[in-house]
Scaffold this active site. Structure first.
Site, PDB file in Angstrom:
ATOM      1  N   ASP A 170       6.718  -3.698  10.203  1.00  0.00           N
ATOM      2  CA  ASP A 170       5.260  -3.570  10.358  1.00  0.00           C
ATOM      3  C   ASP A 170       4.822  -3.743  11.799  1.00  0.00           C
ATOM      4  O   ASP A 170       3.833  -3.152  12.238  1.00  0.00           O
ATOM      5  CB  ASP A 170       4.505  -4.519   9.426  1.00  0.00           C
ATOM      6  CG  ASP A 170       4.945  -5.960   9.559  1.00  0.00           C
ATOM      7  OD1 ASP A 170       4.340  -6.824   8.895  1.00  0.00           O
ATOM      8  OD2 ASP A 170       5.906  -6.228  10.297  1.00  0.00           O
ATOM      9  N   ARG A 181       0.834  -1.214   0.000  1.00  0.00           N
ATOM     10  CA  ARG A 181       0.000   0.000   0.000  1.00  0.00           C
ATOM     11  C   ARG A 181       0.864   1.257   0.000  1.00  0.00           C
ATOM     12  O   ARG A 181       1.948   1.274   0.597  1.00  0.00           O
ATOM     13  CB  ARG A 181      -0.899   0.012   1.243  1.00  0.00           C
ATOM     14  CG  ARG A 181      -1.939  -1.097   1.239  1.00  0.00           C
ATOM     15  CD  ARG A 181      -2.943  -0.962   2.326  1.00  0.00           C
ATOM     16  NE  ARG A 181      -2.283  -0.911   3.631  1.00  0.00           N
ATOM     17  CZ  ARG A 181      -2.911  -0.433   4.710  1.00  0.00           C
ATOM     18  NH1 ARG A 181      -4.117   0.075   4.599  1.00  0.00           N
ATOM     19  NH2 ARG A 181      -2.282  -0.412   5.871  1.00  0.00           N
ATOM     20  N   SER A 233       8.433  -4.946   5.945  1.00  0.00           N
ATOM     21  CA  SER A 233       8.151  -6.014   6.929  1.00  0.00           C
ATOM     22  C   SER A 233       9.042  -7.227   6.759  1.00  0.00           C
ATOM     23  O   SER A 233       8.565  -8.353   6.496  1.00  0.00           O
ATOM     24  CB  SER A 233       6.690  -6.405   6.815  1.00  0.00           C
ATOM     25  OG  SER A 233       5.907  -5.236   6.805  1.00  0.00           O
TER      26      SER A 233
HETATM   27  C1  0WK Z   1      -1.416  -4.840   7.734  1.00  0.00           C
HETATM   28  C2  0WK Z   1      -0.231  -3.919   7.981  1.00  0.00           C
HETATM   29  C3  0WK Z   1       1.001  -4.418   7.275  1.00  0.00           C
HETATM   30  C4  0WK Z   1       1.265  -5.843   7.716  1.00  0.00           C
HETATM   31  C5  0WK Z   1       0.062  -6.659   7.449  1.00  0.00           C
HETATM   32  C6  0WK Z   1       0.275  -8.058   7.944  1.00  0.00           C
HETATM   33  O1  0WK Z   1      -0.523  -2.618   7.533  1.00  0.00           O
HETATM   34  O2  0WK Z   1       2.086  -3.617   7.559  1.00  0.00           O
HETATM   35  O3  0WK Z   1       2.383  -6.338   7.046  1.00  0.00           O
HETATM   36  O4  0WK Z   1      -1.076  -6.142   8.106  1.00  0.00           O
HETATM   37  O5  0WK Z   1      -0.860  -8.784   7.655  1.00  0.00           O
HETATM   38  P1  0WK Z   1      -1.054  -9.602   6.302  1.00  0.00           P
HETATM   39  O6  0WK Z   1      -1.423  -8.630   5.275  1.00  0.00           O
HETATM   40  O7  0WK Z   1       0.225 -10.287   6.036  1.00  0.00           O
HETATM   41  O8  0WK Z   1      -2.133 -10.550   6.617  1.00  0.00           O
HETATM   42  C1  BGC Z   2       9.147 -10.810   8.756  1.00  0.00           C
HETATM   43  C2  BGC Z   2       8.901  -9.725   9.790  1.00  0.00           C
HETATM   44  C3  BGC Z   2       7.493  -9.234   9.703  1.00  0.00           C
HETATM   45  C4  BGC Z   2       6.531 -10.376   9.783  1.00  0.00           C
HETATM   46  C5  BGC Z   2       5.102  -9.948   9.674  1.00  0.00           C
HETATM   47  C6  BGC Z   2       8.096 -11.859   8.874  1.00  0.00           C
HETATM   48  O1  BGC Z   2       8.247 -12.787   7.848  1.00  0.00           O
HETATM   49  O2  BGC Z   2      10.401 -11.382   8.943  1.00  0.00           O
HETATM   50  O3  BGC Z   2       9.793  -8.687   9.605  1.00  0.00           O
HETATM   51  O4  BGC Z   2       7.265  -8.356  10.754  1.00  0.00           O
HETATM   52  O5  BGC Z   2       6.804 -11.296   8.750  1.00  0.00           O
HETATM   53  O6  BGC Z   2       4.812  -9.364   8.477  1.00  0.00           O
END
Ligand code: 0WK
Ligand code: BGC
Ligand code: BGC
Length: 924
Positions: free
Chosen positions: A664, A549, A610
């Site tokens: 993140d 994003r 992240s």
């Molecule tokens: C939303 C956050 C972002 C993070 C994500 C993790 O804004 O920084 O990496 O959540 O959740 P996912 O999208 O991997 O389920």
């Molecule tokens: C990364 C982290 C991150 C997490 C959640 C992991 O795979 O190593 O830096 O915070 O994922 O997104």
């Protein structure tokens, strides 16, 4: 002299049976005889009335209506399919209650070959009256004793035997081997059994007997055994009808019609328990005073009224009551009675069957009556035969009316013009009263002409049917054991979780000291959470989750406003060259700026990146290694802020001021910290998983300063990469790790996060299919396909609002050929995998908050954790399981979990804002 006569009640008027009104013995004896026989005449209209009333009771009970309680119970039996003839093996069957004061034990061998039948070995044991009326334990010990006696005669050695328990009484079943007795019927009334699980009572008795290792794997109502005992060739029989001492029927109902079952596919066998029909007074008009007298004297007055007009235990008694009345009125046996004639139960079903049978001849009737101490005249014999015929005719007609109700219901629920169906019949009334079946057939044809019904006598009284169900139950029980064995390693107990917590705590301390540890404990140079004085417009990037994003974050007095745009990172870019990846990122930024009218503006930018980065400053982050499916080249070991700036540099006319790079977890902590100053921990459970928290600077080796705090990015995804999680890792985890692009890495993450849970489930399903436990052992192409079982399916399948049927729909969309048992097992696999993930995550959070509490030497710590990530947010139970585990393992910490609304982009902007504020104060 108490005399018995017709009651003359209207349909359903008041409670059944008023006290008997004694009928005068009319002077005209023939009138009296006619009156007595007329009472047993049930008109066509009355039979239709009974059919209709029973039909509506059935539908009320199926719909789950509890008050007023419907007269018939419609009890699901957990038998979901009629036999497909492949069942095989040796099975013990114990039948209790079908044939009154006897129990029967059978040894049934199922060959699994259609048409190839082996004659079962069986033995009958008479149950003493005092056992039928005594303490329940005595009855079950008696049964266990008979089992041993039966087996003593067979060369069974010490093999483990599987037993099907045919228990012919109304029971609430909650599984094929769990059944609670509702109430005794027929001649039984043992204490301490009603409301109990009769399978457990039998298991306990067999245990006490201790002679043989017998596994009770199924409990079945005798009607079900009768239905299942049908030879596959003639069937399938979809109705089981028993008229023995008692009467009842079962049939295959559409599962969606059974309210108590949350299943709408397939069929389930339902035991109607029509014996209690009329207990609510519905039988008023057809009840005679003889029925009332019989009921009053019975073991269960007011109950099983319908059964008491049909069941073999009662037909003899009805005949006796009529004969006694006629004798007392002087129109039979010259007005003489006998002690036998006046004593209850002296005329048995067998007597009635013989006396009623026109072919038996007067001589036999004579003998029976003489044995009862009577001296019948010729006219007496004829009259006695008329009485027997009247009682039996009515029983067959009433039974037919009930069966017609079941058939009409089936015809309607299957929307068939004509219902073609086979009914399996069982019970000694059928065996002993040949006319019973013909009257039943005639009356069914009259009441349900659109049903083409064929009647098949069940072989060996349903024993084979019980063995069939037992074979199915044994297969399901074996599958359940294999499922439990497979899932057992996922069921973590408190000790195991506390060990993870302790190991993580130790790894944290080592990581902070810069010693070898699977937790890198990376300083983030974020020293404070926002204090609310931040202001300004900031650009933020959020890379590393499900979506990439670009955000515009306006931090103003009134709060924070966010405008954002989601962009995709194609796999080829995520796994392409670093330059390509960062050029793609800049393309998205430029696109966003254009759309937001920000082109040419150089707003301070916060970069949520992240992935594990060793930060040397707020705007310097060396990528240590990719995770989560990213693998762009030439990035690891590089300062990603530089890589971004270079990409910006490559794109002419774009100016961006990259101020901060944050993880993140840090962005999420800051974002929630803006609302709640107690928020000092950031947690992500999404594609990947990780946590950060505010550590005492004095504990952070390699960063100058002893006072104040610094946010530490734990990178807990890598916890256990040193093998410390080995004991908890299963073969399924190993398969997922080996198939990943970073084998041996991120082991903790691969047991917890969204990128991997679906794959763990898929590997377990493959394993269970190979064991034949799932999908009838058929391996399907789709299940061999990597990543086809998305983690979001776990969240959907485990949602409470989803009935099993929807679980099936999800799995069928995947092309999995499944039964309802399969759907249930898939649900359990998902639950086990997600529960372990949540508990491990909870153990991690417990380690962090306990560290903070001890850092500050507090008795009790109040702290908030900012959380983000699709898995945590969307899974129906994940968050509550994490919180429960933290409460369990860190009881001295009061932890509040705050779901971040705006993601970590806002957090990145706030970190940038804090940096800008600090920079400005430094300039002043
Ligand atoms: C939303 C956050 C972002 C993070 C994500 C993790 O804004 O920084 O990496 O959540 O959740 P996912 O999208 O991997 O389920
Ligand atoms: C990364 C982290 C991150 C997490 C959640 C992991 O795979 O190593 O830096 O915070 O994922 O997104
Ligand atoms: C019981 C039923 C049983 C029937 C026939 C009734 O008394 O309630 O469960 O199926 O007898 O044995």
């Amino acid at each position: 002299m108490d005399s018995i006569g017709p009651v003359g009640l209207q349909q359903g008027e008041g409670a059944p049976c008023y006290p008997q009104e004694s009928l005068p013995c009319p002077s005209d004896s023939s009138e009296l005889v006619q009156e007595c026989l007329r009472q047993f005449k049930v008109t066509g209209a009355q039979l239709r009335q009974i059919q209709a009333s029973l039909l509506s009771s059935m539908e009320q009970a199926l719909g789950g209506q509890v008050s007023p309680a419907s007269a018939v119970r419609m009890l699901p039996t957990y038998v979901g399919s009629t036999p497909h003839g492949t069942e095989q093996g040796d099975f013990l069957v114990l039948e209790l209650g079908a044939t009154g004061a006897s129990l029967r034990i059978l040894w049934v061998t199922l060959t699994g070959t259609e048409g190839h039948r082996m004659e079962p070995r069986s033995q009958e044991f008479v149950i003493p009256q005092e056992v039928m009326l005594g303490p329940g334990q005595q009855l079950f010990d008696f049964a266990a004793c008979c089992l041993s006696e039966f087996l003593d005669a067979l060369p069974v050695g010490n093999q483990n035997l599987q037993l099907g328990f045919s228990f012919s009484f109304p029971c609430h079943q909650t599984g094929l081997d769990r059944s609670t007795l509702i109430s005794w019927t027929k001649g039984f009334r043992c204490s301490g059994v009603e409301g109990q699980d009769v399978v457990q009572l039998l298991r306990d008795a067999i245990q006490r007997q201790g002679a043989y290792s017998i596994d009770v794997v199924a409990v079945v109502n005798d009607t079900v055994g009768t239905m299942m005992g049908c030879e596959p060739g003639v069937g399938p029989c979809e109705v089981g009808l028993v008229v023995d001492t008692g009467t009842n029927a079962c049939y295959m109902e559409e599962a969606r019609h059974v309210a108590v079952l949350d299943e709408d596919r397939g069929r389930v066998c339902v035991s109607v328990e029509w014996g209690s029909f009329g207990d609510d007074g519905a039988l008023g008009p057809v009840l005679t005073t003889f029925d009332c007298a019989l009921d009053r004297e019975s073991l269960n007055p007011g109950a099983q009224r319908f059964e008491k007009m049909i069941g073999g235990l009662y037909l003899g008694e009805l005949v006796r009551l009529v004969l006694a009345h006629l004798a007392q009125c002087g129109v039979l046996f010259g007005g003489c009675t006998s002690p036998a004639l006046l004593s209850r139960g002296s005329i048995l079903l067998e007597h009635v069957a013989e006396m009623e049978d026109p072919s038996a001849g007067a001589a036999r009737v004579h003998t029976i009556l003489q044995d009862l101490g009577l001296s019948p005249g010729a006219s007496d014999v004829e009259l006695v035969q008329h009485v027997c015929a009247a009682v039996c005719m009515r029983a067959a007609q009433l039974c037919a009316a009930a069966l017609a109700a079941v058939l009409s219901h089936l015809q309607h629920s299957r929307e068939q013009q004509t219902l073609q169906i086979t009914v399996a019949t069982g019970g000694r009334v059928f065996e002993r009263q040949p006319r019973f079946l013909s009257i039943l057939q005639e009356t069914v044809m009259f009441l349900a002409p659109e049903c083409d019904v064929s009647f098949i006598p069940s072989l060996d009284g349903g024993g084979r049917g019980v063995a069939m169900v037992t074979a199915v139950a044994a297969r399901l029980a074996a599958h359940r054991r294999l499922l439990e064995e497979t899932l057992a390693p996922f069921r973590l107990n408190r000790e195991q979780l506390a060990a993870v917590q302790a190991q993580m705590r130790e790894a944290m301390t080592k990581g902070l000291r810069g010693e070898a540890s699977s937790l890198r404990m990376l300083p983030t140079y974020v020293r404070a959470t926002p204090d609310g004085s931040e202001r300004g417009d900031f650009l933020a990037l959020d890379l590393g989750g499900t979506n990439f994003r670009v955000l515009l974050v306006r931090v103003a007095t009134g709060g924070v406003q966010i405008t954002n745009q989601v962009y995709s990172i194609p796999e080829c870019v995520a796994q392409g060259s670093g330059q390509q990846l960062f050029d793609h990122i800049v393309d998205c930024i430029v696109d966003f700026q254009q759309k937001q009218g920000l082109s040419g503006q150089s707003l301070p930018l916060g970069f949520t990146f992240s992935f594990p980065c060793r930060q040397l400053g707020l705007d310097q982050g060396i990528l240590l290694n990719w995770t989560k499916g990213f693998n762009a080249s030439d990035c690891e070991g590089q300062d990603v802020v530089c890589l971004l700036r270079e990409a910006i540099g490559r794109r002419k006319a774009v100016e961006l001021n990259v101020v901060a790079i944050v993880n993140d977890t840090v962005g999420t902590m800051m974002s929630c910290g803006y609302e709640d100053p107690h928020c000092e921990v950031g947690l992500i459970v999404g594609t990947g998983t990780n946590a950060c928290y505010m550590e005492e600077l004095r504990n952070v080796a390699g960063v100058a300063g002893d006072s104040g705090h610094m946010c530490i990015n734990m990178e807990w995804g890598a916890f256990g990469d040193d093998g410390s999680l080995g004991v908890l890792s299963t073969c399924f985890d190993a398969r997922v790790d080996q198939a990943s692009i970073n084998p041996g890495k991120q082991r903790f993450e691969k047991m917890i996060s969204g990128m991997y849970l679906g794959e763990i489930v898929r590997h377990i399903l493959l394993h269970l299919t190979s064991l034949g436990v799932l999908f009838r052992g058929q391996q399907t192409q789709c299940l061999q396909t990597r990543d086809i079982f998305k983690t979001k399916f776990l969240s959907e399948i485990e949602s409470d609002s989803l009935a099993l049927r929807q679980v099936r729909a999800i799995l069928e969309d995947l092309g999995l050929p499944l039964t309802s048992d399969d759907a249930l097992m898939v649900l359990e696999v998902c639950q086990a995998v997600s529960q372990r993930a949540a508990q491990l995550c909870g153990a991690g959070v417990a380690a962090v908050v306990e560290k903070i509490r001890e850092n500050r030497g507090l008795e009790e710590l109040t702290v908030s954790v900012g959380v983000d990530g699709t898995l945590y947010k969307l899974h129906p139970h994940f968050s509550s399981l994490v919180a429960a585990t933290v409460r369990e393992l860190a009881p001295r910490c009061v932890v509040t979990f705050l779901q971040s609304e705006d993601g970590s982009g806002k957090g990145a902007a706030l970190v940038t804002a804090v940096a800008c504020r600090l920079a400005q104060t430094a300039c002043v």
